[in-house]
Write a protein that holds these residues in place. Sequence first.
Motif, PDB file in Angstrom:
ATOM      1  N   GLY A   1     -25.980  -8.713  30.838  1.00  0.00           N
ATOM      2  CA  GLY A   1     -26.047  -7.262  30.824  1.00  0.00           C
ATOM      3  C   GLY A   1     -27.279  -6.782  31.573  1.00  0.00           C
ATOM      4  N   ARG A   2     -27.707  -5.566  31.273  1.00  0.00           N
ATOM      5  CA  ARG A   2     -28.799  -4.970  32.043  1.00  0.00           C
ATOM      6  C   ARG A   2     -30.152  -5.030  31.353  1.00  0.00           C
ATOM      7  NH1 ARG A   2     -29.572   1.034  31.147  1.00  0.00           N
ATOM      8  NH2 ARG A   2     -28.253   1.529  29.377  1.00  0.00           N
TER       9      ARG A   2
ATOM     10  N   TYR B   1     -24.712  -5.096  25.359  1.00  0.00           N
ATOM     11  CA  TYR B   1     -24.102  -3.976  26.066  1.00  0.00           C
ATOM     12  C   TYR B   1     -24.119  -2.777  25.134  1.00  0.00           C
ATOM     13  CZ  TYR B   1     -22.309  -7.470  29.327  1.00  0.00           C
ATOM     14  OH  TYR B   1     -22.206  -8.480  30.251  1.00  0.00           O
TER      15      TYR B   1
ATOM     16  N   ASP C   1     -22.497   1.125  29.004  1.00  0.00           N
ATOM     17  CA  ASP C   1     -22.453  -0.027  29.913  1.00  0.00           C
ATOM     18  C   ASP C   1     -21.039  -0.548  30.177  1.00  0.00           C
ATOM     19  OD1 ASP C   1     -25.239   0.002  29.982  1.00  0.00           O
ATOM     20  OD2 ASP C   1     -25.415  -1.422  28.312  1.00  0.00           O
TER      21      ASP C   1
ATOM     22  N   LYS D   1     -18.865   0.109  32.487  1.00  0.00           N
ATOM     23  CA  LYS D   1     -18.624  -0.246  33.897  1.00  0.00           C
ATOM     24  C   LYS D   1     -19.254  -1.587  34.222  1.00  0.00           C
ATOM     25  CE  LYS D   1     -17.955   4.343  35.793  1.00  0.00           C
ATOM     26  NZ  LYS D   1     -18.401   5.361  36.731  1.00  0.00           N
ATOM     27  N   LEU D   2     -20.447  -1.838  33.694  1.00  0.00           N
ATOM     28  CA  LEU D   2     -21.101  -3.130  33.902  1.00  0.00           C
ATOM     29  C   LEU D   2     -20.317  -4.240  33.216  1.00  0.00           C
ATOM     30  CD1 LEU D   2     -23.420  -4.925  34.874  1.00  0.00           C
ATOM     31  CD2 LEU D   2     -24.679  -4.259  32.801  1.00  0.00           C
ATOM     32  N   LEU D   3     -19.827  -4.005  32.018  1.00  0.00           N
ATOM     33  CA  LEU D   3     -19.026  -5.003  31.319  1.00  0.00           C
ATOM     34  C   LEU D   3     -17.757  -5.309  32.107  1.00  0.00           C
ATOM     35  CD1 LEU D   3     -18.434  -6.875  28.963  1.00  0.00           C
ATOM     36  CD2 LEU D   3     -17.492  -4.918  27.724  1.00  0.00           C
TER      37      LEU D   3
ATOM     38  N   SER E   1     -17.328  -4.982  35.297  1.00  0.00           N
ATOM     39  CA  SER E   1     -17.773  -5.726  36.481  1.00  0.00           C
ATOM     40  C   SER E   1     -18.060  -7.186  36.124  1.00  0.00           C
ATOM     41  CB  SER E   1     -19.021  -5.062  37.058  1.00  0.00           C
ATOM     42  OG  SER E   1     -19.579  -5.856  38.068  1.00  0.00           O
ATOM     43  N   ASN E   2     -18.702  -7.422  34.994  1.00  0.00           N
ATOM     44  CA  ASN E   2     -18.991  -8.794  34.566  1.00  0.00           C
ATOM     45  C   ASN E   2     -17.721  -9.558  34.211  1.00  0.00           C
ATOM     46  OD1 ASN E   2     -21.702  -8.609  35.057  1.00  0.00           O
ATOM     47  ND2 ASN E   2     -22.273  -8.235  32.921  1.00  0.00           N
TER      48      ASN E   2
ATOM     49  N   ARG F   1     -16.349 -10.574  37.464  1.00  0.00           N
ATOM     50  CA  ARG F   1     -17.140 -11.689  37.981  1.00  0.00           C
ATOM     51  C   ARG F   1     -16.746 -12.996  37.303  1.00  0.00           C
ATOM     52  NH1 ARG F   1     -23.186 -10.911  37.246  1.00  0.00           N
ATOM     53  NH2 ARG F   1     -23.219 -12.997  38.135  1.00  0.00           N
TER      54      ARG F   1
END
Length: 169
Positions: free
Chosen positions: A137-138, A146, A150, A152-154, A156-157, A160
């Motif tokens: 996470g960030r 998260y 978050d 959008k980051l999750l 994205s991860n 990935r």
Amino acid sequence: MIKELLSVLMVLVALTCSIVKPNEIPIKNERVEPQTLSRGWGDQLFWAQTYEEALFWARSRNKPLMVIFHLDDCPHSQALKKAFTADREIQKLADKDFVLLNLVYETTDKHLSPDGQYVPRILFVDPSMTVRADIAGRYSNRMYAYEPSDMKLLLSNMQRAKKFLKAEL
């Protein structure tokens, strides 16, 4: 002697009955729903019951495993759960491309707590049973945490984790 004891017992019973009135006894009318393996993180998704079972499915289905650590009474976990279930893209990707496990307890696998034991946290494990510590996470002090903001980051991860799987295997 026995008659005296019986008399005292009868007096105690009579006093107890007169002190507690039936309408003063609290009765719970709440209906408790049985808990599912999803624990509210997406009832339509298919969840593994144990870490060992999840590893087996990840390996046999060649899908990454997403492990969510949380607590039922933690406000941060509850907020993340609400955001997780509300995000249709995350739910769709989780359903299609991941083996899912949510835990309200710690496992014996020390690899699942690379930076400590805290909730909520989300880690990814690839089918070769390698914890993807590089997908974080960030936050530097809680690398796998998260927040509801978050998502959008999750997402994205998650992409990935899926992409690394295809490129590395």
